[in-house]
Design an enzyme around this catalytic site. Structure first.
Site, PDB file in Angstrom:
ATOM      1  N   GLY A  42       0.818  -1.206   0.000  1.00 22.71           N
ATOM      2  CA  GLY A  42       0.000   0.000   0.000  1.00 22.71           C
ATOM      3  C   GLY A  42       0.851   1.254   0.000  1.00 22.71           C
ATOM      4  O   GLY A  42       0.475   2.289   0.552  1.00 22.71           O
TER       5      GLY A  42
ATOM      6  N   GLY B  48      -1.246   7.779   0.324  1.00 24.17           N
ATOM      7  CA  GLY B  48      -1.602   7.869   1.733  1.00 24.17           C
ATOM      8  C   GLY B  48      -0.416   7.745   2.669  1.00 24.17           C
ATOM      9  O   GLY B  48       0.701   8.176   2.369  1.00 24.17           O
TER      10      GLY B  48
ATOM     11  N   ASP C  60       1.744  -2.131  -4.544  1.00 24.07           N
ATOM     12  CA  ASP C  60       0.388  -1.591  -4.496  1.00 24.07           C
ATOM     13  C   ASP C  60      -0.380  -2.040  -5.723  1.00 24.07           C
ATOM     14  O   ASP C  60       0.218  -2.500  -6.708  1.00 24.07           O
ATOM     15  CB  ASP C  60       0.458  -0.056  -4.428  1.00 24.07           C
ATOM     16  CG  ASP C  60      -0.721   0.561  -3.699  1.00 24.07           C
ATOM     17  OD1 ASP C  60      -1.860   0.103  -3.928  1.00 24.07           O
ATOM     18  OD2 ASP C  60      -0.516   1.520  -2.927  1.00 24.07           O
TER      19      ASP C  60
ATOM     20  N   ASP D 110      -1.218  -7.467  -5.459  1.00 25.82           N
ATOM     21  CA  ASP D 110      -2.412  -7.739  -4.672  1.00 25.82           C
ATOM     22  C   ASP D 110      -1.958  -8.592  -3.495  1.00 25.82           C
ATOM     23  O   ASP D 110      -1.593  -9.756  -3.662  1.00 25.82           O
ATOM     24  CB  ASP D 110      -3.445  -8.490  -5.514  1.00 25.82           C
ATOM     25  CG  ASP D 110      -4.711  -8.848  -4.753  1.00 25.82           C
ATOM     26  OD1 ASP D 110      -4.745  -8.654  -3.519  1.00 25.82           O
ATOM     27  OD2 ASP D 110      -5.667  -9.338  -5.384  1.00 25.82           O
ATOM     28  N   VAL D 111      -1.970  -8.028  -2.289  1.00 24.86           N
ATOM     29  CA  VAL D 111      -1.416  -8.740  -1.136  1.00 24.86           C
ATOM     30  C   VAL D 111      -2.233  -9.966  -0.754  1.00 24.86           C
ATOM     31  O   VAL D 111      -1.748 -10.833  -0.014  1.00 24.86           O
ATOM     32  CB  VAL D 111      -1.263  -7.813   0.086  1.00 24.86           C
ATOM     33  CG1 VAL D 111      -0.259  -6.709  -0.196  1.00 24.86           C
ATOM     34  CG2 VAL D 111      -2.605  -7.259   0.548  1.00 24.86           C
TER      35      VAL D 111
ATOM     36  N   TYR E  43     -13.972  -4.058  10.363  1.00 27.02           N
ATOM     37  CA  TYR E  43     -12.661  -3.399  10.281  1.00 27.02           C
ATOM     38  C   TYR E  43     -11.923  -3.522  11.606  1.00 27.02           C
ATOM     39  O   TYR E  43     -10.720  -3.845  11.641  1.00 27.02           O
ATOM     40  CB  TYR E  43     -12.832  -1.933   9.900  1.00 27.02           C
ATOM     41  CG  TYR E  43     -11.535  -1.164   9.837  1.00 27.02           C
ATOM     42  CD1 TYR E  43     -10.668  -1.318   8.767  1.00 27.02           C
ATOM     43  CD2 TYR E  43     -11.177  -0.278  10.860  1.00 27.02           C
ATOM     44  CE1 TYR E  43      -9.475  -0.619   8.709  1.00 27.02           C
ATOM     45  CE2 TYR E  43      -9.990   0.427  10.812  1.00 27.02           C
ATOM     46  CZ  TYR E  43      -9.132   0.256   9.732  1.00 27.02           C
ATOM     47  OH  TYR E  43      -7.943   0.940   9.676  1.00 27.02           O
TER      48      TYR E  43
END
Length: 269
Positions: free
Chosen positions: A14, A18, A39, A67-68, A155
């Site tokens: 990621g 951000g 990412d 894509d993790v 979450y």
């Protein structure tokens, strides 16, 4: 002993936008040799590498579309890191989504992705390709990983899982075997796209109402503050520890009770 980031190589999931991108830039400000941005978005990845090259010069960053949730894709990012920089010293398990409306994907990214990172990082690549005496894995949880937020229960569950992984992979025996130090941070509400898109990212109804009723209670901060505090944690935090970063204040350690047996008197009346 303070861990020296200078000349180290980091892989950041990621990492193209951000807080992930802020981690990358802050590592380079601490004289890291290079960063690998793993990412999904090619657009964000290309832009991020350009930003980094403008500030730090060429060969300081590469982007690997990743894509993790796919173990093989994640492993490819490790391989590309070694191919480019010959070493790998730091892993940020940072990729995550905040959207209970797509909770299956949320679990896959936030939980499975971190498991993949731990297995690849601690059990394979970091012990083999680290420089110096130790490598570091930083798991990014959240203040949602140490308390409950009613508007995004799934979450919260995923971030509690990340905290549990830091504690579990943070046992002393694993460090002695691998010389990979595992630490975690729990950022509070931070001004990123994850937060700006939070409205509607839940099951609706009472969950949305809970968010609206409590939104003013959250302490906020900027991404660069989280990144700077993360560097301090990488440099100084002991293996298996977790640190809260919220409200623009210095990181403080979150300490679990020594053992649940101390709570045995907390019985029902």
């Amino acid at each position: 002993m303070v861990y020296d980031i200078k000349n180290k190589v980091a892989l950041i999931t990621g990492g193209a936008s951000g807080i992930g991108l802020e981690y990358a830039k802050e590592l380079l400000r601490n004289e890291a040799k290079g960063v690998v941005l793993a990412d999904l978005s090619k657009e964000f990845g290309s832009k991020a590498v350009q930003e980094i090259e403008q500030e730090f010069g060429p060969n300081k960053a590469i982007f690997v579309q990743t894509d993790v949730t796919d173990y093989n894709q994640f492993e490819n990012a490790f391989k590309k890191a070694i191919e480019k920089y010959k070493n790998l010293d730091i892993l940020f398990n940072n990729a995550g989504i905040l959207n209970d409306a797509i909770w299956q994907k949320e679990i896959a990214v936030n939980v499975n992705g971190v498991v993949h990172g731990m297995l690849l990082g601690m059990d394979n690549y970091l012990p083999k390709y680290k420089q110096g005496d130790e490598a570091v894995i930083m798991n990014i949880s959240s203040t949602a990983g140490i308390q409950g937020y009613g508007h995004v229960p799934v979450y919260c569950a995923t971030k509690h899982a990340v905290h549990g992984m830091t504690c579990s992979w943070g046992v002393p025996e694993f460090y002695e075997e691998t010389k990979v130090r595992v630490v975690g941070i729990h950022p509070g509400v931070t001004h990123t796209p994850l937060i700006f898109n939070m409205v509607g990212s839940n099951f609706g109804g009472k969950y949305e109402a809970h968010l609206q009723n409590h939104m003013a209670e959250f302490l906020t901060q900027e991404p660069n503050h989280v990144a700077k505090e993360a560097m301090e944690v990488i440099k100084k935090a002991p293996h298996g520890t977790s640190w809260v970063v919220e409200g623009g204040q210095p990181a403080y350690q979150f300490i679990m009770p020594d053992h649940r047996t101390t709570m045995r008197n907390n019985t029902l009346p």
